[in-house]
Enzyme design. Structure first.
Site, PDB file in Angstrom:
ATOM      1  N   GLU A   1     -36.743 163.505  32.240  1.00 21.39           N
ATOM      2  CA  GLU A   1     -36.370 162.821  30.996  1.00 21.39           C
ATOM      3  C   GLU A   1     -35.051 162.077  31.205  1.00 21.39           C
ATOM      4  OE1 GLU A   1     -36.961 161.345  28.397  1.00 21.39           O
ATOM      5  OE2 GLU A   1     -37.501 162.794  26.859  1.00 21.39           O
ATOM      6  N   ASP A   2     -34.893 160.960  30.528  1.00 22.20           N
ATOM      7  CA  ASP A   2     -33.645 160.199  30.676  1.00 22.20           C
ATOM      8  C   ASP A   2     -32.504 160.823  29.881  1.00 22.20           C
ATOM      9  OD1 ASP A   2     -34.906 159.543  28.304  1.00 22.20           O
ATOM     10  OD2 ASP A   2     -34.426 157.416  28.384  1.00 22.20           O
TER      11      ASP A   2
ATOM     12  N   ARG B   1     -32.639 148.141  29.000  1.00 20.94           N
ATOM     13  CA  ARG B   1     -33.115 149.162  29.948  1.00 20.94           C
ATOM     14  C   ARG B   1     -32.847 148.741  31.392  1.00 20.94           C
ATOM     15  NH1 ARG B   1     -36.667 152.714  27.042  1.00 20.94           N
ATOM     16  NH2 ARG B   1     -37.914 151.684  25.444  1.00 20.94           N
TER      17      ARG B   1
ATOM     18  N   LYS C   1     -26.541 164.874  25.747  1.00 16.35           N
ATOM     19  CA  LYS C   1     -25.566 164.583  24.687  1.00 16.35           C
ATOM     20  C   LYS C   1     -25.537 165.805  23.746  1.00 16.35           C
ATOM     21  CE  LYS C   1     -26.043 160.247  22.863  1.00 16.35           C
ATOM     22  NZ  LYS C   1     -26.434 159.285  21.795  1.00 16.35           N
TER      23      LYS C   1
ATOM     24  N   ASP D   1     -32.552 152.385  26.072  1.00 15.00           N
ATOM     25  CA  ASP D   1     -32.648 151.129  25.321  1.00 15.00           C
ATOM     26  C   ASP D   1     -32.009 151.205  23.948  1.00 15.00           C
ATOM     27  OD1 ASP D   1     -34.693 152.869  24.116  1.00 15.00           O
ATOM     28  OD2 ASP D   1     -35.349 151.063  23.066  1.00 15.00           O
TER      29      ASP D   1
ATOM     30  N   ASP E   1     -30.890 164.304  23.288  1.00 12.11           N
ATOM     31  CA  ASP E   1     -29.951 164.025  22.201  1.00 12.11           C
ATOM     32  C   ASP E   1     -30.135 165.139  21.160  1.00 12.11           C
ATOM     33  OD1 ASP E   1     -29.138 162.717  19.625  1.00 12.11           O
ATOM     34  OD2 ASP E   1     -28.771 160.980  20.869  1.00 12.11           O
TER      35      ASP E   1
ATOM     36  N   LYS F   1     -40.657 155.492  27.830  1.00  8.62           N
ATOM     37  CA  LYS F   1     -40.370 154.546  28.884  1.00  8.62           C
ATOM     38  C   LYS F   1     -39.008 154.779  29.520  1.00  8.62           C
ATOM     39  CE  LYS F   1     -41.632 150.623  26.140  1.00  8.62           C
ATOM     40  NZ  LYS F   1     -41.986 151.066  24.874  1.00  8.62           N
ATOM     41  N   GLY F   2     -38.129 155.490  28.818  1.00  6.95           N
ATOM     42  CA  GLY F   2     -36.730 155.574  29.238  1.00  6.95           C
ATOM     43  C   GLY F   2     -36.501 156.164  30.619  1.00  6.95           C
TER      44      GLY F   2
ATOM     45  N   PHE G   1     -23.667 156.052  21.501  1.00  6.46           N
ATOM     46  CA  PHE G   1     -24.991 155.512  21.798  1.00  6.46           C
ATOM     47  C   PHE G   1     -24.921 154.710  23.093  1.00  6.46           C
ATOM     48  CE2 PHE G   1     -28.862 153.092  21.584  1.00  6.46           C
ATOM     49  CZ  PHE G   1     -29.750 154.049  21.125  1.00  6.46           C
ATOM     50  N   VAL G   2     -25.736 155.130  24.061  1.00  6.23           N
ATOM     51  CA  VAL G   2     -25.657 154.527  25.391  1.00  6.23           C
ATOM     52  C   VAL G   2     -26.924 153.754  25.751  1.00  6.23           C
ATOM     53  CG1 VAL G   2     -23.943 156.098  26.375  1.00  6.23           C
ATOM     54  CG2 VAL G   2     -26.351 156.766  26.406  1.00  6.23           C
TER      55      VAL G   2
HETATM   56  C1  PRP Z   1     -35.584 158.543  23.758  1.00  6.52           C
HETATM   57  C2  PRP Z   1     -35.346 159.209  25.103  1.00  6.52           C
HETATM   58  C3  PRP Z   1     -35.827 160.623  24.872  1.00  6.52           C
HETATM   59  C4  PRP Z   1     -35.523 160.858  23.408  1.00  6.52           C
HETATM   60  C5  PRP Z   1     -34.323 161.737  23.291  1.00  6.52           C
HETATM   61  O1  PRP Z   1     -36.925 158.160  23.685  1.00  6.52           O
HETATM   62  O2  PRP Z   1     -36.039 158.566  26.138  1.00  6.52           O
HETATM   63  O3  PRP Z   1     -37.222 160.755  25.111  1.00  6.52           O
HETATM   64  O4  PRP Z   1     -35.271 159.561  22.831  1.00  6.52           O
HETATM   65  O5  PRP Z   1     -33.930 161.902  21.980  1.00  6.52           O
HETATM   66  P1  PRP Z   1     -33.997 163.299  21.191  1.00  6.52           P
HETATM   67  O6  PRP Z   1     -33.438 164.342  22.086  1.00  6.52           O
HETATM   68  O7  PRP Z   1     -33.113 163.032  19.988  1.00  6.52           O
HETATM   69  O8  PRP Z   1     -35.406 163.542  20.802  1.00  6.52           O
HETATM   70  P2  PRP Z   1     -37.496 157.051  22.693  1.00  6.52           P
HETATM   71  O9  PRP Z   1     -38.244 157.716  21.600  1.00  6.52           O
HETATM   72  O10 PRP Z   1     -36.403 156.102  22.297  1.00  6.52           O
HETATM   73  O11 PRP Z   1     -38.550 156.315  23.647  1.00  6.52           O
HETATM   74  P3  PRP Z   1     -38.288 155.508  24.991  1.00  6.52           P
HETATM   75  O12 PRP Z   1     -38.155 156.513  26.111  1.00  6.52           O
HETATM   76  O13 PRP Z   1     -39.510 154.667  25.135  1.00  6.52           O
HETATM   77  O14 PRP Z   1     -37.030 154.686  24.818  1.00  6.52           O
HETATM   78  C1  7HP Z   2     -32.003 158.421  22.369  1.00  4.99           C
HETATM   79  C2  7HP Z   2     -31.283 157.387  22.941  1.00  4.99           C
HETATM   80  N1  7HP Z   2     -31.657 156.215  23.482  1.00  4.99           N
HETATM   81  C3  7HP Z   2     -30.677 155.418  23.952  1.00  4.99           C
HETATM   82  N2  7HP Z   2     -29.366 155.754  23.898  1.00  4.99           N
HETATM   83  C4  7HP Z   2     -28.964 156.913  23.362  1.00  4.99           C
HETATM   84  O1  7HP Z   2     -27.671 157.222  23.310  1.00  4.99           O
HETATM   85  C5  7HP Z   2     -29.956 157.778  22.858  1.00  4.99           C
HETATM   86  N3  7HP Z   2     -29.902 159.000  22.253  1.00  4.99           N
HETATM   87  N4  7HP Z   2     -31.152 159.371  21.992  1.00  4.99           N
END
Ligand code: PRP
Ligand code: 7HP
Length: 185
Positions: free
Chosen positions: A103-104, A169, A135, A163, A107, A47-48, A156-157
């Site tokens: 992608e948002d 969000r 990141k 979220d 990490d 959803k991000g 953590f943002v």
């Molecule tokens: C978050 C974000 C990325 C992922 C990045 O998704 O939207 O898809 O984590 O993290 P990574 O590089 O460590 O894999 P999340 O699983 O929280 O789902 P969301 O988009 O619904 O918040």
């Molecule tokens: C996932 C994610 N979601 C929210 N804030 C961050 O900093 C995050 N890192 N990976």
């Protein structure tokens, strides 16, 4: 998790609304130039990426198809579980199309690493990545980012789609979450 305080739980604003707007316009311009004459499908990773996708697609001036996937790896935590689950798959075929994953945040890279392999198996003509936030300090797997919005430190943002425990969000900027919010959960 205690009741969230939408703006009260923000320690500091890291990326302002104005900075996001300018950068997204810039990314849209570059993508429009690079994909001129191509059959582009934007795949938003929910959803991000929802606000980013909505703004980016309107900053793109060439014809595009869009599709949505939903994956989850974080649950309610600030650390990736490493276990990526597909909650919603593509609606249309990407066979032979130029695909750009939207992608948002990247990490650890585990989510995109999984997704890139999965989408490659669907035979796109090309597959690239556009990520609003990178990141790099926490990366566990190498991910080539073709279009990057911002590089941020290891904090953590939240906001603009990002979220913590499904909240925050809807903040229009990207901010650092007060650590006491997740240490007291
Ligand atoms: C978050 C974000 C990325 C992922 C990045 O998704 O939207 O898809 O984590 O993290 P990574 O590089 O460590 O894999 P999340 O699983 O929280 O789902 P969301 O988009 O619904 O918040
Ligand atoms: C996932 C994610 N979601 C929210 N804030 C961050 O900093 C995050 N890192 N990976």
């Amino acid at each position: 998790m205690r009741q969230p305080d939408l703006s009260g739980d923000v320690a500091s604003v890291l990326i302002t609304e104005e900075e996001i707007r300018t950068r997204v316009a810039d990314l849209g311009r570059r993508i429009s130039e690079d994909y001129e004459g191509k059959e582009l499908t934007l795949v938003s990773v929910l959803k991000g990426s929802l606000p980013f996708m909505a703004d980016l697609m309107r900053a793109i001036t060439i014809p595009v198809a869009i599709d949505l996937m939903e994956v989850s790896s974080y649950g309610t935590a600030t650390e990736s579980s490493g276990l990526v689950r597909i909650l919603k798959d593509l609606s249309s075929s990407i066979d032979g199309r130029d695909v750009l994953i939207v992608e948002d945040i990247i990490d650890t890279g585990l989510t995109l690493n999984y997704l890139v392999r999965y989408l490659r198996g669907k035979n796109p003509r090309s597959l690239r990545i556009c990520a609003l936030v990178d990141k790099p300090a926490r990366r566990l797997v190498d991910i080539p980012i073709d279009y990057r919005g911002f590089e941020i430190p290891d904090q953590f943002v939240i906001g603009y789609g990002l979220d913590y425990g499904e909240y925050y969000r809807n903040l229009p900027f990207i901010g650092v979450l007060k650590p006491e919010v997740y240490t007291s959960s």
